[in-house]
Design a protein around this motif. Structure first.
Motif, PDB file in Angstrom:
ATOM      1  N   LEU A 305       0.663  -1.092  -0.019  1.00  0.00           N
ATOM      2  CA  LEU A 305      -0.046  -0.165  -0.055  1.00  0.00           C
ATOM      3  C   LEU A 305       0.832   1.089   0.107  1.00  0.00           C
ATOM      4  O   LEU A 305       0.658   2.093  -0.721  1.00  0.00           O
ATOM      5  CB  LEU A 305      -0.771  -0.009   1.302  1.00  0.00           C
ATOM      6  N   ALA A 306       2.040   0.943   0.764  1.00  0.00           N
ATOM      7  CA  ALA A 306       2.795   2.303   0.752  1.00  0.00           C
ATOM      8  C   ALA A 306       3.450   2.720  -0.349  1.00  0.00           C
ATOM      9  O   ALA A 306       3.307   3.860  -0.985  1.00  0.00           O
ATOM     10  CB  ALA A 306       3.858   1.993   1.744  1.00  0.00           C
ATOM     11  N   GLU A 307       3.886   1.712  -1.224  1.00  0.00           N
ATOM     12  CA  GLU A 307       4.262   1.907  -2.823  1.00  0.00           C
ATOM     13  C   GLU A 307       3.324   2.317  -3.503  1.00  0.00           C
ATOM     14  O   GLU A 307       3.487   3.309  -4.400  1.00  0.00           O
ATOM     15  CB  GLU A 307       5.054   0.554  -3.142  1.00  0.00           C
ATOM     16  N   ALA A 308       2.044   1.983  -3.516  1.00  0.00           N
ATOM     17  CA  ALA A 308       1.021   2.321  -4.281  1.00  0.00           C
ATOM     18  C   ALA A 308       0.697   3.511  -4.085  1.00  0.00           C
ATOM     19  O   ALA A 308       0.337   4.720  -5.041  1.00  0.00           O
ATOM     20  CB  ALA A 308      -0.181   1.393  -4.041  1.00  0.00           C
ATOM     21  N   GLU A 309       0.681   4.262  -2.888  1.00  0.00           N
ATOM     22  CA  GLU A 309       0.524   5.500  -2.431  1.00  0.00           C
ATOM     23  C   GLU A 309       1.409   6.497  -3.011  1.00  0.00           C
ATOM     24  O   GLU A 309       1.188   7.449  -3.581  1.00  0.00           O
ATOM     25  CB  GLU A 309       0.453   5.784  -0.905  1.00  0.00           C
ATOM     26  N   HIS A 310       2.755   5.831  -3.010  1.00  0.00           N
ATOM     27  CA  HIS A 310       3.771   6.825  -3.287  1.00  0.00           C
ATOM     28  C   HIS A 310       3.893   7.125  -4.757  1.00  0.00           C
ATOM     29  O   HIS A 310       3.839   8.270  -5.347  1.00  0.00           O
ATOM     30  CB  HIS A 310       5.148   6.218  -2.855  1.00  0.00           C
ATOM     31  N   ASP A 311       3.456   5.981  -5.532  1.00  0.00           N
ATOM     32  CA  ASP A 311       3.345   6.050  -6.996  1.00  0.00           C
ATOM     33  C   ASP A 311       2.376   6.956  -7.318  1.00  0.00           C
ATOM     34  O   ASP A 311       2.293   7.593  -8.461  1.00  0.00           O
ATOM     35  CB  ASP A 311       3.058   4.741  -7.701  1.00  0.00           C
ATOM     36  N   ALA A 312       1.280   7.021  -6.707  1.00  0.00           N
ATOM     37  CA  ALA A 312      -0.033   7.935  -7.083  1.00  0.00           C
ATOM     38  C   ALA A 312       0.230   9.269  -6.448  1.00  0.00           C
ATOM     39  O   ALA A 312      -0.589  10.256  -6.878  1.00  0.00           O
ATOM     40  CB  ALA A 312      -1.112   7.260  -6.255  1.00  0.00           C
ATOM     41  N   GLN A 338      10.176   3.098   0.581  1.00  0.00           N
ATOM     42  CA  GLN A 338       8.860   3.952   0.086  1.00  0.00           C
ATOM     43  C   GLN A 338       8.748   5.075   1.058  1.00  0.00           C
ATOM     44  O   GLN A 338       8.388   6.325   0.744  1.00  0.00           O
ATOM     45  CB  GLN A 338       7.671   3.026   0.275  1.00  0.00           C
ATOM     46  N   LYS A 339       9.241   4.982   2.369  1.00  0.00           N
ATOM     47  CA  LYS A 339       9.000   6.176   3.216  1.00  0.00           C
ATOM     48  C   LYS A 339      10.082   7.019   2.802  1.00  0.00           C
ATOM     49  O   LYS A 339       9.802   8.379   2.978  1.00  0.00           O
ATOM     50  CB  LYS A 339       9.156   5.760   4.677  1.00  0.00           C
ATOM     51  N   GLY A 340      11.255   6.579   2.683  1.00  0.00           N
ATOM     52  CA  GLY A 340      12.288   7.748   2.379  1.00  0.00           C
ATOM     53  C   GLY A 340      11.944   8.261   1.003  1.00  0.00           C
ATOM     54  O   GLY A 340      12.407   9.446   0.949  1.00  0.00           O
ATOM     55  N   LYS A 362      16.786   9.678   7.164  1.00  0.00           N
ATOM     56  CA  LYS A 362      16.581   8.745   8.359  1.00  0.00           C
ATOM     57  C   LYS A 362      16.060   7.098   7.980  1.00  0.00           C
ATOM     58  O   LYS A 362      16.690   6.419   8.407  1.00  0.00           O
ATOM     59  CB  LYS A 362      15.801   9.341   9.484  1.00  0.00           C
ATOM     60  N   PRO A 363      15.113   7.104   7.222  1.00  0.00           N
ATOM     61  CA  PRO A 363      14.475   5.577   6.875  1.00  0.00           C
ATOM     62  C   PRO A 363      15.824   4.947   6.093  1.00  0.00           C
ATOM     63  O   PRO A 363      15.701   3.706   6.301  1.00  0.00           O
ATOM     64  CB  PRO A 363      13.403   5.861   5.885  1.00  0.00           C
ATOM     65  N   PHE A 364      16.440   5.612   5.279  1.00  0.00           N
ATOM     66  CA  PHE A 364      17.534   4.816   4.628  1.00  0.00           C
ATOM     67  C   PHE A 364      18.551   4.386   5.533  1.00  0.00           C
ATOM     68  O   PHE A 364      19.402   3.389   5.405  1.00  0.00           O
ATOM     69  CB  PHE A 364      18.031   5.630   3.482  1.00  0.00           C
ATOM     70  N   VAL A 365      19.094   5.428   6.454  1.00  0.00           N
ATOM     71  CA  VAL A 365      19.981   5.023   7.619  1.00  0.00           C
ATOM     72  C   VAL A 365      19.455   3.785   8.271  1.00  0.00           C
ATOM     73  O   VAL A 365      20.295   2.760   8.637  1.00  0.00           O
ATOM     74  CB  VAL A 365      20.104   6.143   8.743  1.00  0.00           C
TER      75      VAL A 365
END
Length: 515
Positions: A305-312, A338-340, A362-365
Motif C-alpha cells: 500500500l505504501a508503494e501504491a500511495e507513493h506512486d500515486a 517507500q517512506k524515504g 533517516k529511513p535509509f539510515v
C-alpha cells in the motif's frame, strides 16, 4: 527470490534448477559475484501465461515471452508459468533462464557489452539441460530459435556487429536477430580457428574502439564470417559443455507460503514493481486500499500500500502506511524505501529544506542497519547533498561508488556516478562508468547521453567534464536523427531502484519468444 502460485514440488524443482544454473554459469565464466543483500537479489514473478506478461509489459507483442528490469534494490524478471519437469525445457523456463543470464552477466561485469553479445550470451546459457545426476549442460543448440534462423529475415554478421548497419535495414517485422546472435556467440565460443577472437573483440571495445572497428580488427571480413556461420548452422553435431553434478554445489532452498494479505496484494505488488504511469497508479491505488483495509495487520500488504500511495503521489499517506508496516515488522525493507522516497519528495517543497532532507535520510539510515549492503541507502545519502545544492562529501562519493559495485546493472545509478566523477574531473573513471550505459543493448535516452559523453571524452583528452549537461544534449557523429534526445537534468539526477512512477519504456528490454 521467486514468487509463484504453484505446488511445492514444482516450485522446488525449478528453484533447484535456477540455483544449479547460477552456479554453472559462475563456474564456466570464472565469475566471482558479491553475495547480494536480500533486497538486491533478482526477484522473479511467475504469472499465469504469456498474455499476462504482455499486459504487464504494456505492449501486445506476440513474440514477448518475458522481460527483465535491472534496478538497484529492485531487479525483477516477469515470466509466464514455469514447468520444470523433464530434461528438455519448455519456453517459459527458457525465457526465465534467458532473463537470469542477463542479470548474472551484467552483475559480474564492469564493461559494456554490445547488444548481439548480450542477447547471444543469454541465449547460449538459456539453451541448457538439467540432468537427473545433477549435471548441467550449457551451450546446447538453441532449438527454440530454429524456425527463426531458417524462416525469419536474415540478419548478416555486419548487421549484428555494426548497430548502424542493422538500423538501416531494420523493419517492424520479425527478424533473426536473437537467433543469429546465438549462432555467432556459439560459433566464436567453440571454433578452434577463431579461438581467442571473442576475448580480443571485447578488449578492443573496452579500450575505446567502436563496435564496427573492434569487430573488423578481431574477426576480419564480415562476408567471410557470414559464410562460415551459414556452414556452421547446417552442422549435424554441435559442441556443448557439461558440468558434473559433483562440481555444482547449491545452498538450501526455503519454500514458504506468503501471508493471506500479501497473496491478495500480489497483483498490486507486481504491477507497482514493474512501474506505472500516474494514471495507472491512481487506478491501482483503489485496489491497494481495499485490500489493505481487509488486512490492516499484514505488514507485507501495508508495504505494498505504501508503494501504491507513493506512486500515486500521496506522500503523506505513503509514509503513514510505511510506518504502520514497520511497526508490525521492522524487517520490511521496502517499507523503509517507500517512506524515504516520499520524504525526499516532500522535502523538495519544505519550508526548511535542510531539516526536511536530514529527516528524509533517516529511513535509509535505518535500512542500512538492517541490510548493510543495500545500495539505495548509499545512493540517497549522496542525494541528500546534491538535492540541496551542496557539494557531496568524499564519504558520500565513496558511498555512491560502493552502491554501483553492489548494483552494476542499474543504468541510472551509473549515470549519477559518472556525472559526479566528471564534476570531480575524474575523466578516466567517468568513461569506464559510462561504457556499460553507452553499450546498453536496447538503447534509450540514457544510452544516447552516455554515448555523447564518451565521444566527447575520447575526442578531447583535455576536457575536464565542464558543461557535461550541454554535451549530453548536443548531437554528435551520426545521431542527429535521433528523436529521443536525453533531458540533461533528468540524466544527471536519474533515480535508480525503480521506486515507482512512470517507467522509461525505451530502456526496458523485451525478450521475443519463438514465433
Amino acid at each position: 527470490m521467486v514468487y509463484t502460485n504453484d505446488n511445492e514440488k514444482n516450485v522446488r524443482a525449478f528453484s533447484e534448477q535456477l540455483e544449479r544454473y547460477h552456479t554453472a554459469i559462475a563456474l564456466l565464466t570464472s565469475s566471482e559475484t558479491n553475495v547480494p543483500s536480500p533486497s538486491n537479489r533478482l526477484t522473479v514473478y511467475v504469472v499465469r501465461n504469456e498474455n499476462e506478461v504482455r499486459k504487464l509489459y504494456g505492449e501486445d507483442n506476440p513474440f514477448l515471452g518475458g522481460f527483465y528490469l535491472p534496478r538497484a534494490g529492485g531487479s525483477i524478471a516477469i515470466v509466464s508459468r514455469v514447468k520444470a519437469a523433464g530434461r528438455d525445457l519448455d519456453w517459459s523456463m527458457i525465457a526465465l533462464l534467458h532473463e537470469y543470464a542477463h542479470h548474472f552477466i551484467i552483475s559480474s561485469s564492469a564493461y559494456g557489452m554490445p547488444r548481439w553479445y548480450s542477447e547471444g550470451g543469454a541465449e547460449f546459457f538459456a539453451s541448457s539441460r538439467f540432468n537427473a545426476d545433477g549435471s548441467v549442460e550449457l551451450g546446447r543448440p538453441a532449438a527454440h530459435r530454429g524456425n527463426e534462423l531458417f524462416l525469419a529475415r536474415d540478419v548478416t554478421a555486419e548487421e549484428l556487429l555494426d548497430p548502424a548497419a542493422y538500423e538501416k535495414r531494420r523493419t517492424r517485422g520479425y527478424d533473426a536477430f536473437y537467433g543469429k546472435s546465438w549462432l555467432l556467440f556459439h560459433y566464436l565460443t567453440f571454433s578452434k580457428p577463431r579461438a581467442g577472437q571473442l576475448t580480443n573483440y571485447l578488449h578492443l571495445i573496452a579500450k575505446g574502439k567502436s563496435q564496427r572497428e573492434a569487430a573488423l580488427e578481431a574477426f576480419g571480413d564480415f562476408k567471410i564470417l557470414d559464410r562460415e556461420l551459414d556452414t556452421y548452422l547446417l552442422k549435424n553435431r554441435w559442441n556443448f559443455l557439461t558440468l558434473a553434478g559433483s562440481a555444482i554445489r547449491i545452498g538450501a532452498i526455503d519454500i514458504r507460503a506468503v501471508s493471506a494479505g500479501q497473496a491478495e496484494m500480489m497483483p498490486v505488488q507486481i504491477r507497482s514493481r514493474r512501474g506505472v504511469t500516474t494514471e495507472q497508479a491512481r487506478k491501482l491505488l483503489v485496489d491497494a486500499r481495499e485490500i489493505a483495509a481487509r488486512f490492516p495487520r499484514d505488514p507485507a500488504a501495508l508495504t505494498a500500500l505504501a508503494e501504491a500511495e507513493h506512486d500515486a503521489g500521496n506522500d503523506k499517506e505513503a509514509v503513514a502506511a510505511a510506518d504502520a508496516a514497520i511497526a508490525l515488522d521492522p524487517m520490511q525493507a521496502n517499507a523503509y524505501v517507500q517512506k524515504g522516497l516520499s520524504l525526499f519528495r516532500l522535502a523538495e517543497d519544505a519550508p526548511d529544506r535542510d531539516s526536511a532532507f536530514n529527516n528524509a535520510v533517516k529511513p535509509f539510515v535505518a535500512l542500512n542497519r538492517i541490510e548493510n549492503d543495500h545500495p539505495l541507502p548509499l545512493f540517497y545519502f549522496y542525494q541528500s547533498f546534491s538535492k540541496r545544492g551542496r557539494t557531496p562529501t568524499d564519504l558520500a562519493y565513496q558511498g555512491l561508488v560502493r552502491a554501483l559495485e553492489l548494483a552494476p546493472f542499474d543504468t541510472s545509478l551509473r549515470m549519477t556516478l559518472a556525472m559526479e566523477q566528471m564534476r570531480r574531473h575524474l575523466m578516466p573513471q567517468a568513461r569506464e562508468t559510462l561504457l556499460p550505459v553507452a553499450f546498453y543493448p536496447h538503447g534509450g535516452k540514457l544510452a544516447l547521453a552516455a554515448q555523447r559523453l564518451v565521444a566527447k571524452i575520447d575526442a578531447s583528452p583535455k576536457w575536464d567534464g565542464t558543461a557535461a549537461e550541454l554535451v549530453m544534449s548536443t548531437p554528435v557523429g551520426g545521431d542527429e536523427g535521433q528523436t529521443d534526445a536525453p533531458d540533461p537534468a533528468a540524466a544527471a539526477g536519474a533515480q535508480p531502484g525503480g521506486g515507482g512512477g512512470k517507467p522509461a519504456d525505451s530502456d526496458l528490454p523485451a525478450e521475443p519468444a519463438q514465433p
